[in-house]
Write a protein that holds these residues in place. Structure first.
Motif, PDB file in Angstrom:
ATOM      1  N   GLY A  28       0.829  -1.383  -0.293  1.00 57.97           N
ATOM      2  CA  GLY A  28      -0.057   0.118  -0.116  1.00 57.97           C
ATOM      3  C   GLY A  28       0.872   1.593  -0.552  1.00 57.97           C
ATOM      4  N   THR A  29       0.385   2.507  -0.588  1.00 56.70           N
ATOM      5  CA  THR A  29       1.294   3.770  -0.360  1.00 56.70           C
ATOM      6  C   THR A  29       0.351   4.564  -0.114  1.00 56.70           C
ATOM      7  OG1 THR A  29      -0.244   4.310  -3.024  1.00 56.70           O
ATOM      8  CG2 THR A  29       2.142   3.624  -2.978  1.00 56.70           C
ATOM      9  N   GLU A  30      -1.083   4.331   0.014  1.00 57.68           N
ATOM     10  CA  GLU A  30      -2.077   5.238   1.211  1.00 57.68           C
ATOM     11  C   GLU A  30      -2.582   4.996   1.521  1.00 57.68           C
ATOM     12  OE1 GLU A  30      -3.776   8.484  -1.503  1.00 57.68           O
ATOM     13  OE2 GLU A  30      -3.829   6.386  -3.317  1.00 57.68           O
ATOM     14  N   ILE A  31      -3.642   5.275   3.038  1.00 58.18           N
ATOM     15  CA  ILE A  31      -4.136   4.210   3.756  1.00 58.18           C
ATOM     16  C   ILE A  31      -4.686   5.361   4.812  1.00 58.18           C
ATOM     17  CG2 ILE A  31      -2.667   5.501   5.775  1.00 58.18           C
ATOM     18  CD1 ILE A  31      -3.307   2.798   7.238  1.00 58.18           C
ATOM     19  N   LEU A  32      -6.518   4.521   4.943  1.00 57.25           N
ATOM     20  CA  LEU A  32      -7.881   5.651   4.646  1.00 57.25           C
ATOM     21  C   LEU A  32      -7.900   5.224   6.568  1.00 57.25           C
ATOM     22  CD1 LEU A  32      -9.426   8.046   3.991  1.00 57.25           C
ATOM     23  CD2 LEU A  32     -10.380   6.121   2.505  1.00 57.25           C
ATOM     24  N   VAL A  33      -8.173   5.953   6.945  1.00 52.97           N
ATOM     25  CA  VAL A  33      -9.470   4.784   8.200  1.00 52.97           C
ATOM     26  C   VAL A  33     -10.576   4.829   8.069  1.00 52.97           C
ATOM     27  CG1 VAL A  33      -9.867   5.913  10.734  1.00 52.97           C
ATOM     28  CG2 VAL A  33      -7.301   5.889   9.778  1.00 52.97           C
ATOM     29  N   THR A  34     -11.397   3.902   7.531  1.00 49.84           N
ATOM     30  CA  THR A  34     -12.383   4.310   6.720  1.00 49.84           C
ATOM     31  C   THR A  34     -13.726   3.838   7.910  1.00 49.84           C
ATOM     32  OG1 THR A  34     -12.051   1.930   6.692  1.00 49.84           O
ATOM     33  CG2 THR A  34     -11.770   2.552   4.907  1.00 49.84           C
ATOM     34  N   GLN A  35     -13.531   3.202   9.063  1.00 51.29           N
ATOM     35  CA  GLN A  35     -14.307   2.992  10.167  1.00 51.29           C
ATOM     36  C   GLN A  35     -13.683   3.469  11.984  1.00 51.29           C
ATOM     37  OE1 GLN A  35     -15.483  -1.035   8.740  1.00 51.29           O
ATOM     38  NE2 GLN A  35     -17.090  -0.090  10.508  1.00 51.29           N
ATOM     39  N   ASP A  82     -19.212   4.215  10.712  1.00 47.21           N
ATOM     40  CA  ASP A  82     -19.098   5.337  11.866  1.00 47.21           C
ATOM     41  C   ASP A  82     -17.747   5.468  11.367  1.00 47.21           C
ATOM     42  OD1 ASP A  82     -17.385   2.647  11.627  1.00 47.21           O
ATOM     43  OD2 ASP A  82     -17.057   3.215  14.075  1.00 47.21           O
ATOM     44  N   ARG A  83     -17.342   6.650  10.211  1.00 43.86           N
ATOM     45  CA  ARG A  83     -16.277   7.096   8.655  1.00 43.86           C
ATOM     46  C   ARG A  83     -16.147   8.256   9.982  1.00 43.86           C
ATOM     47  NH1 ARG A  83     -14.870   7.341   3.445  1.00 43.86           N
ATOM     48  NH2 ARG A  83     -15.344   5.285   3.196  1.00 43.86           N
ATOM     49  N   ARG A  84     -14.917   8.846  10.347  1.00 43.40           N
ATOM     50  CA  ARG A  84     -14.567  10.036  10.949  1.00 43.40           C
ATOM     51  C   ARG A  84     -14.177  11.545  10.292  1.00 43.40           C
ATOM     52  NH1 ARG A  84     -13.912   7.639  16.406  1.00 43.40           N
ATOM     53  NH2 ARG A  84     -16.059   6.091  16.510  1.00 43.40           N
ATOM     54  N   PRO A  85     -13.909  12.600  10.606  1.00 45.85           N
ATOM     55  CA  PRO A  85     -13.417  13.504   9.787  1.00 45.85           C
ATOM     56  C   PRO A  85     -11.814  13.223   9.615  1.00 45.85           C
ATOM     57  CG  PRO A  85     -14.399  14.281  12.303  1.00 45.85           C
ATOM     58  CD  PRO A  85     -14.350  13.062  11.430  1.00 45.85           C
ATOM     59  N   GLU A  86     -11.586  12.388  10.143  1.00 43.33           N
ATOM     60  CA  GLU A  86     -10.089  12.051   9.761  1.00 43.33           C
ATOM     61  C   GLU A  86      -9.469  10.734   8.538  1.00 43.33           C
ATOM     62  OE1 GLU A  86      -9.752   9.518  13.713  1.00 43.33           O
ATOM     63  OE2 GLU A  86      -7.838   9.090  12.755  1.00 43.33           O
ATOM     64  N   GLY A  87     -11.016  10.190   8.483  1.00 43.48           N
ATOM     65  CA  GLY A  87     -11.118   9.443   7.785  1.00 43.48           C
ATOM     66  C   GLY A  87     -11.341  10.302   6.421  1.00 43.48           C
ATOM     67  N   HIS A  88     -11.927  11.150   6.084  1.00 46.09           N
ATOM     68  CA  HIS A  88     -12.002  11.287   5.122  1.00 46.09           C
ATOM     69  C   HIS A  88     -10.662  11.817   2.967  1.00 46.09           C
ATOM     70  CE1 HIS A  88     -15.744  13.385   6.703  1.00 46.09           C
ATOM     71  NE2 HIS A  88     -16.208  12.366   6.829  1.00 46.09           N
ATOM     72  N   LYS A  89      -9.515  11.834   4.144  1.00 44.48           N
ATOM     73  CA  LYS A  89      -8.649  11.811   2.616  1.00 44.48           C
ATOM     74  C   LYS A  89      -7.666  10.465   3.309  1.00 44.48           C
ATOM     75  CE  LYS A  89      -7.652  16.397   1.535  1.00 44.48           C
ATOM     76  NZ  LYS A  89      -7.465  17.556   3.018  1.00 44.48           N
ATOM     77  N   PRO A  90      -7.512  10.173   2.249  1.00 39.81           N
ATOM     78  CA  PRO A  90      -6.336   8.769   2.555  1.00 39.81           C
ATOM     79  C   PRO A  90      -4.900   9.642   2.875  1.00 39.81           C
ATOM     80  CG  PRO A  90      -7.337   9.270   0.317  1.00 39.81           C
ATOM     81  CD  PRO A  90      -7.846   9.948   1.164  1.00 39.81           C
TER      82      PRO A  90
END
Ligand SMILES: Cc1cc2nc3c(=O)[nH]c(=O)nc-3n(C[C@H](O)[C@H](O)[C@H](O)COP(=O)(O)OP(=O)(O)OC[C@H]3O[C@@H](n4cnc5c(N)ncnc54)[C@H](O)[C@@H]3O)c2cc1C
Ligand code: SF4
Lengths: 85, 468
Positions: free
Chosen positions: B366-373, B424-432
């Motif tokens: 992976g090159t990017e990560i996104l907190v989805t929940q 339960d996506r939080r603001p921190e999970g909006h951008k990779p």
């Protein structure tokens, strides 16, 4: 009595800890700890846990009787009897 | 139809009276043997293992055993069935004669085979300075004996434990020490624990977890030397930043080395990175030609995976050993058209500081990560890894029930970033974010997944075509 839990499969539903609390315990919210060599008198509880685990993650060693049974009606599995002796 | 009858006959004969030899009598070896018997193999089965014990389970060694909840010699693996094998335990295989189909043992014996399964796994990488590594109180953790020794050392109440390397094993050991109320220092060369396996974003979460539980975590440093007292017991460790830590137990958690030395000179494609095999677990020889009678499974194998660009994956995962053993055993007893590829989606779990960590896929790709929940701060979350616009892996902290969902995403090469909303996506999970893995060309210890396929950035060979 040996057992192993496939913790990739386990989803921490804690059914086992409820049915056999002397063998299975939750550690934190969803980590499972278990005793891989449970006392023989726990067999009934562990068998209940095996049956109740919603994801079938618990593997319990077969008893000698189970193995003998597997060896006997081997007509179906053909030459498969080589293992159980 | 040519030859069909003939090869059928050969397979039937193999099943009836063939000789199968398994080298490496642990998780992969045992599960493969069980599958062979299930498939009706009635011939002779020899299990060769250099450890004196019947197959046992390793994951409890760094968890239940160190916590004192289970005893190291009570981790023997349950059997799915009897396998009626000739066990040669406590004796290593020392050589392989491929043309005579013979395995040489350390005691001088030779065992002939019609099919060979190699499942010799890995061993703990020792402390590079042998003299320092031999000091009393210095441990590695791979075997039952290691587990027993370390658990006794912890039970004796050392003043401080030093763990060198904060991969999964090192972190689990540190966690167990804290739970036992022991002072522990963790030294990690990388920027955070678990960075090699899960990247810097998750590594930061792990670092906080260590510190919050009272671990003296030192990152970006190397241990340069261990010092003993006159009685030969470890006393202190010296760090690259000039500092010194006094510790009476030191655990070296610097990853693992593949057990392939015994194959040197055999002509099999075996080396420090493992044994290359095709997707059906058949080993390659050194000429890159696939063998027909030698199979590999478990930690020692590296095989191409369609989901991950046919890169050769080496996995040090329990589930991989089980799944690959099953496939190898099936293929050993099948006609070529009935063989199956080993296309298991990589998955592992770890448990530390009471948090359940699980992952699927290949995070280091992976090159990017996104907190989805959930959220990183609460340490209850799911995060997905992106690679070239698709989901390549996922990790959960105390959120494992979602993992099968992400596994499906990986299997279906779902787009990244995920276009759907999650509960339960939080603001921190909006951008990779950049996944922040260390440069793969810099050697690190303890990768749980090694990408060892060809990459244009990784030119280790020069192709020199012959002149006409
Ligand atoms: C402390 C610890 C914790 C772990 N925790 C987890 C976890 O939480 N999750 C997870 O997914 N995985 C975990 N693992 C990894 C998992 O245990 C391995 O992936 C698994 O054991 C691999 O099985 P294997 O049969 O391929 O190899 P191994 O278990 O390494 O077995 C190989 C066997 O072959 C023997 N051998 C080597 N050379 C020879 C020779 N020349 N002749 C004869 N025998 C030989 C070895 O001594 C060994 O017994 C953990 C491992 C350890 C050590
Ligand atoms: S019942 Fe099954 S899923 Fe639930 S904790 Fe036990 S092993 Fe895991």
């Amino acid at each position: 009595m040996r057992l192993v839990v496939d913790l990739n499969r386990c989803q921490g539903y804690a059914q086992c800890a409820f049915l056999a609390p002397d063998v299975f315990a939750m550690h934190g919210d969803e980590s499972l700890l278990y005793n891989p060599e449970a006392a023989a008198e726990q067999r009934e509880n562990v068998e209940r846990a095996v049956a109740a685990c919603p994801v079938g993650a618990i593997l319990l060693e077969l008893t000698d009787e189970d193995m003998a049974e597997m060896a006997a009606p081997d007509a179906v599995a053909g030459a498969g009897s080589g293992g159980a002796r | 139809m040519t030859g069909e009858g003939r090869s059928d006959g050969a397979l039937e004969r193999l099943k009836r009276e063939g000789r199968i030899v398994v080298v490496g009598a642990s998780l992969a070896g045992l599960r493969a043997a069980e599958t062979m018997r299930e498939k009706g193999f009635a011939g002779s089965l020899t299990m060769i293992g250099d450890e004196p014990y019947e197959p046992y389970d390793r994951p409890p060694l760094s968890k239940q055993v160190l916590l004192g909840n289970a005893v190291a010699d009570h981790t023997a693996l349950p059997r799915r069935r009897a396998i009626d094998a000739d066990w040669r335990l406590g004796v290593p295989a020392t050589g392989l004669d491929m043309s005579a189909r013979r395995v040489r043992l350390g005691n001088g014996d030779e065992v002939e085979y019609d099919r060979l399964l190699i499942a010799t796994g890995v061993r703990a990488r020792p402390w590079p300075n042998a003299e320092e590594g031999a000091l009393k109180g210095v441990f590695v953790l791979r075997t039952r004996d290691d587990g027993e020794g370390l658990q006794q050392a912890l039970a004796a109440g050392p003043r401080r434990v030093l763990v060198i390397g904060a991969g999964f094993t090192g972190s689990e050991i540190a966690s167990a020490c804290r739970e036992r109320g022991l002072d522990v220092t963790v030294a990690e060369r990388g920027a955070a624990p678990l960075v090699g396996a899960l990247g810097g974003v998750i590594g930061e979460v792990a670092a906080e977890m260590h510190r919050e539980h009272g671990v003296d975590l030192r990152t970006g440093v190397m241990v340069t030397g261990l010092e003993g007292d006159p009685s030969g017991r470890v006393r202190a460790a010296h760090f690259s930043d000039g500092s010194t830590v006094e510790a009476d137990v030191v655990v070296v958690g610097l990853g693992a080395q593949r057990n392939t030395e015994w194959l040197a000179g055999s002509g099999l494609g075996a080396g420090p990175r493992g044994i290359a095999c095709d997707a059906g677990c058949r080993a390659f020889d050194i000429r890159g030609i696939v063998t027909d009678d030698i199979y590999v499974a478990g930690d020692v194998a590296r095989s191409p995976h369609a989901l991950f660009g046919y890169q050769f994956l080496s996995l040090e995962h329990w589930g991989n050993a089980v799944a690959q053993a099953d496939t190898a055993a099936h293929n050993m007893l099948s006609e070529s058209a009935d063989r199956r590829p080993h296309l298991w989606v990589p998955a592992f779990w770890s448990s530390q500081f009471g948090v359940n960590i699980k992952s699927v896929g290949v995070p280091p790709m992976g090159t990017e990560i996104l907190v989805t929940q959930g959220s990183l701060g609460e340490r209850r979350f799911a995060a997905v890894y992106g690679y070239q616009g698709r989901v390549i892996a996922a990790v959960t902290f105390d959120n494992c029930r979602w993992l099968p969902f992400y596994e499906h995403q990986i299997e279906t090469t779902a787009p990244f970033p995920p276009p759907f909303a999650t509960v339960d996506r939080r603001p921190e999970g909006h951008k990779p974010l950049p996944a922040d893995f260390p440069d793969p060309s810099v050697p690190t210890h303890g990768p749980t997944i090694t990408l060892s396929g060809y990459s244009p950035a990784d030119r280790k060979m020069t192709f020199t075509p012959g002149r006409p």
